[in-house]
Design a protein around this motif. Structure first.
Motif, mmCIF file in Angstrom:
data_model
loop_
_atom_site.group_PDB
_atom_site.id
_atom_site.type_symbol
_atom_site.label_atom_id
_atom_site.label_comp_id
_atom_site.label_asym_id
_atom_site.label_seq_id
_atom_site.Cartn_x
_atom_site.Cartn_y
_atom_site.Cartn_z
ATOM 1 N N GLU A 1 5.960 -14.622 6.526
ATOM 2 C CA GLU A 1 6.484 -14.398 7.556
ATOM 3 C C GLU A 1 5.672 -13.101 8.845
ATOM 4 O O GLU A 1 6.582 -13.494 9.951
ATOM 5 C CB GLU A 1 7.862 -13.672 6.843
ATOM 6 N N LYS A 2 4.518 -12.511 8.331
ATOM 7 C CA LYS A 2 4.017 -12.252 9.096
ATOM 8 C C LYS A 2 4.220 -11.198 9.904
ATOM 9 O O LYS A 2 5.382 -10.731 11.250
ATOM 10 C CB LYS A 2 3.570 -13.045 10.511
ATOM 11 N N TYR A 3 5.092 -10.187 9.332
ATOM 12 C CA TYR A 3 5.630 -8.253 9.096
ATOM 13 C C TYR A 3 5.293 -8.369 8.566
ATOM 14 O O TYR A 3 5.279 -8.186 6.853
ATOM 15 C CB TYR A 3 7.813 -8.872 9.682
ATOM 16 N N PHE A 4 5.879 -6.359 8.565
ATOM 17 C CA PHE A 4 5.349 -5.344 7.924
ATOM 18 C C PHE A 4 6.868 -4.948 7.155
ATOM 19 O O PHE A 4 7.119 -4.563 8.360
ATOM 20 C CB PHE A 4 4.307 -4.554 8.385
ATOM 21 N N ASP A 5 6.768 -4.273 6.084
ATOM 22 C CA ASP A 5 7.739 -3.634 5.851
ATOM 23 C C ASP A 5 7.007 -1.956 5.668
ATOM 24 O O ASP A 5 6.921 -1.947 4.326
ATOM 25 C CB ASP A 5 8.519 -3.621 4.489
ATOM 26 N N PHE A 6 7.583 -0.837 6.258
ATOM 27 C CA PHE A 6 7.125 0.398 6.598
ATOM 28 C C PHE A 6 8.596 0.975 5.397
ATOM 29 O O PHE A 6 9.639 1.045 5.604
ATOM 30 C CB PHE A 6 7.123 1.579 7.531
ATOM 31 N N TRP A 7 8.376 1.107 4.812
ATOM 32 C CA TRP A 7 9.713 1.914 3.118
ATOM 33 C C TRP A 7 9.828 3.694 3.180
ATOM 34 O O TRP A 7 8.192 3.681 3.013
ATOM 35 C CB TRP A 7 10.415 0.963 1.924
ATOM 36 N N TYR A 8 10.182 4.402 2.997
ATOM 37 C CA TYR A 8 10.568 5.239 2.695
ATOM 38 C C TYR A 8 11.767 6.294 1.989
ATOM 39 O O TYR A 8 12.538 5.220 2.221
ATOM 40 C CB TYR A 8 10.065 6.304 3.941
ATOM 41 N N LYS B 1 1.088 -1.211 0.284
ATOM 42 C CA LYS B 1 -0.018 0.337 0.218
ATOM 43 C C LYS B 1 1.074 1.084 -0.172
ATOM 44 O O LYS B 1 1.531 1.020 0.737
ATOM 45 C CB LYS B 1 -0.759 0.305 1.035
ATOM 46 N N LYS B 2 0.670 1.986 -0.575
ATOM 47 C CA LYS B 2 1.305 3.437 -0.938
ATOM 48 C C LYS B 2 0.838 4.517 -0.265
ATOM 49 O O LYS B 2 -0.425 4.173 0.819
ATOM 50 C CB LYS B 2 1.218 3.524 -2.349
ATOM 51 N N LEU B 3 1.094 5.549 0.783
ATOM 52 C CA LEU B 3 1.516 5.641 1.067
ATOM 53 C C LEU B 3 1.552 7.220 1.254
ATOM 54 O O LEU B 3 2.575 7.595 0.763
ATOM 55 C CB LEU B 3 1.804 5.485 2.888
ATOM 56 N N TRP B 4 0.611 8.321 1.575
ATOM 57 C CA TRP B 4 1.171 9.753 1.691
ATOM 58 C C TRP B 4 2.105 10.465 2.930
ATOM 59 O O TRP B 4 3.213 10.669 2.707
ATOM 60 C CB TRP B 4 0.028 10.831 1.356
ATOM 61 N N ALA B 5 2.123 9.465 3.586
ATOM 62 C CA ALA B 5 2.989 10.108 4.840
ATOM 63 C C ALA B 5 2.909 8.864 6.467
ATOM 64 O O ALA B 5 1.777 8.500 6.374
ATOM 65 C CB ALA B 5 2.482 11.438 5.761
ATOM 66 N N SER B 6 3.298 8.498 6.830
ATOM 67 C CA SER B 6 3.366 7.845 7.286
ATOM 68 C C SER B 6 2.519 8.011 8.963
ATOM 69 O O SER B 6 1.938 6.771 9.805
ATOM 70 C CB SER B 6 4.958 7.589 8.447
ATOM 71 N N ASN B 7 2.607 9.420 9.048
ATOM 72 C CA ASN B 7 1.471 9.537 10.056
ATOM 73 C C ASN B 7 0.167 9.622 10.068
ATOM 74 O O ASN B 7 -0.559 8.644 11.192
ATOM 75 C CB ASN B 7 1.811 11.635 10.120
ATOM 76 N N GLU C 1 7.429 10.930 4.413
ATOM 77 C CA GLU C 1 6.619 11.337 2.580
ATOM 78 C C GLU C 1 7.075 10.174 2.493
ATOM 79 O O GLU C 1 8.819 9.712 2.144
ATOM 80 C CB GLU C 1 6.294 12.791 2.781
ATOM 81 N N ASP C 2 6.627 10.221 1.014
ATOM 82 C CA ASP C 2 6.831 9.868 -0.334
ATOM 83 C C ASP C 2 6.785 7.931 0.261
ATOM 84 O O ASP C 2 8.399 8.113 0.242
ATOM 85 C CB ASP C 2 7.448 9.732 -0.981
ATOM 86 N N CYS C 3 6.080 7.296 0.808
ATOM 87 C CA CYS C 3 6.526 6.268 1.479
ATOM 88 C C CYS C 3 5.551 5.222 1.406
ATOM 89 O O CYS C 3 4.468 5.302 0.610
ATOM 90 C CB CYS C 3 6.603 6.014 2.793
ATOM 91 N N GLY C 4 5.195 3.867 2.005
ATOM 92 C CA GLY C 4 4.650 2.443 1.632
ATOM 93 C C GLY C 4 5.071 1.532 2.280
ATOM 94 O O GLY C 4 5.144 1.561 3.010
ATOM 95 N N LEU C 5 3.531 0.549 2.245
ATOM 96 C CA LEU C 5 3.483 -0.276 3.663
ATOM 97 C C LEU C 5 3.682 -1.696 2.564
ATOM 98 O O LEU C 5 2.494 -1.507 1.835
ATOM 99 C CB LEU C 5 2.931 -1.119 4.282
#
Length: 289
Positions: free
Chosen positions: A213-220, A182-188, A203-207
């Motif tokens: 493996e049951k984990y999330f990678d939050f990237w920015y 999922k693309k996100l506008w901002a982590s907030n 900003e300019d980030c995604g999840l």
């Protein structure tokens, strides 16, 4: 700082919206045939600040810090442990933050889940866009409660498919059945909807959800190298922060250490549920297949 001050900070630097220019004929003798007049249109937030109207409730709530409420902090920490009752309570908390007109539309859809009623919610959120995150947070926490074994939430999801598709993090993504990114506008945004460990101000980030493996990678975007004079060579460098499936932050930035750190978080979670005061039989998660 008061709410008015916060709102002023939000709109500082924003270019005011302008309507198409109005023109008036010049009087005889003027050197120009027309005079362009700028007509400024104030947004709801700007009108509230200038005293022209009260701050709209949806705007006011979008500016608040939900963690000023100690009960919300407690719920967020319980959700990190996989507490399915807390997940339902979090859903109710966000529903209660919706304005009365939106609550009426939600009630209408939940009583009669038709495409027509879905469209009414969609149209409302396009106009009152400050309410979108609140409404989709409500839907998402219902989804999470259902996925982790809350029978009441599971029944709701069976009857309200619109919520599964339109939750802030869609049901199929969390269930490993659809798009895992999922693309996100901002982590907030993630922080504001109940994930208390989420880092902010990126900003300019995604999840991305690594379901097996049951984990999330939050990237920015961590850094940016602009293009040269010929328009070539632009580069974006990305960084990642990892979270387990309950959005507990994984204390490493190295991919090869994620499995080990996930086991540590799981042991901590099991210790939590071994405490009889936490009522594991009535509240502990069990993922739905």
């Amino acid at each position: 700082m008061g709410l008015s001050g916060l709102l002023k900070m939000v709109i500082i630097g924003r270019k005011q919206k302008e309507e198409p220019a109005a023109f008036s004929e010049c009087k005889s003798g003027e050197t120009s045939s027309t005079v362009k007049e700028q007509v400024t249109v104030l947004t709801a937030e700007e009108k509230a600040i200038s005293g022209q109207q009260e701050i709209p409730l949806d705007v006011k709530r979008s500016m608040e810090n939900i963690y000023d409420n100690s009960k919300v902090v407690e719920l967020a920490e319980q959700c990190k442990m996989g507490d399915i009752v807390a997940m339902m309570d979090m859903a109710k908390f966000f529903r209660d933050r919706c304005t009365e007109p939106l609550v009426k539309l939600l009630d209408q859809y939940e009583a009669e889940p038709t495409r027509e009623n879905e469209t009414l919610i969609e149209k409302h959120l396009k106009v009152y866009y400050h309410e979108e995150n609140t409404a989709k947070a409500y839907m998402m926490w219902l989804c999470r409660a259902a996925l982790y074994g809350n029978d009441e939430a599971a029944q709701m999801m069976e009857h309200w498919p619109f919520y599964k598709k339109n939750a802030y993090l869609p049901y199929d993504m969390l269930a490993g059945k659809g798009n895992f990114s999922k693309k996100l506008w901002a982590s907030n945004f993630l922080w504001k909807i109940g994930f208390i460990d989420m880092i902010r101000d990126h900003e300019d980030c995604g999840l991305d959800f690594h379901f097996s493996e049951k984990y999330f990678d939050f990237w920015y975007v961590d850094s940016y190298c602009p293009a040269d004079d010929d328009g070539f060579g632009a580069e974006w460098d990305y960084a990642s922060v990892f979270y387990d499936e309950f959005f507990c932050r994984i204390p490493t930035r190295e991919w090869n250490k994620i499995p080990e750190e996930l086991k540590k978080l799981e042991r901590k979670r099991e210790q939590y549920w071994n405490d009889p005061t936490h009522n594991a039989s009535g509240r502990k998660y069990h993922r739905k297949s």
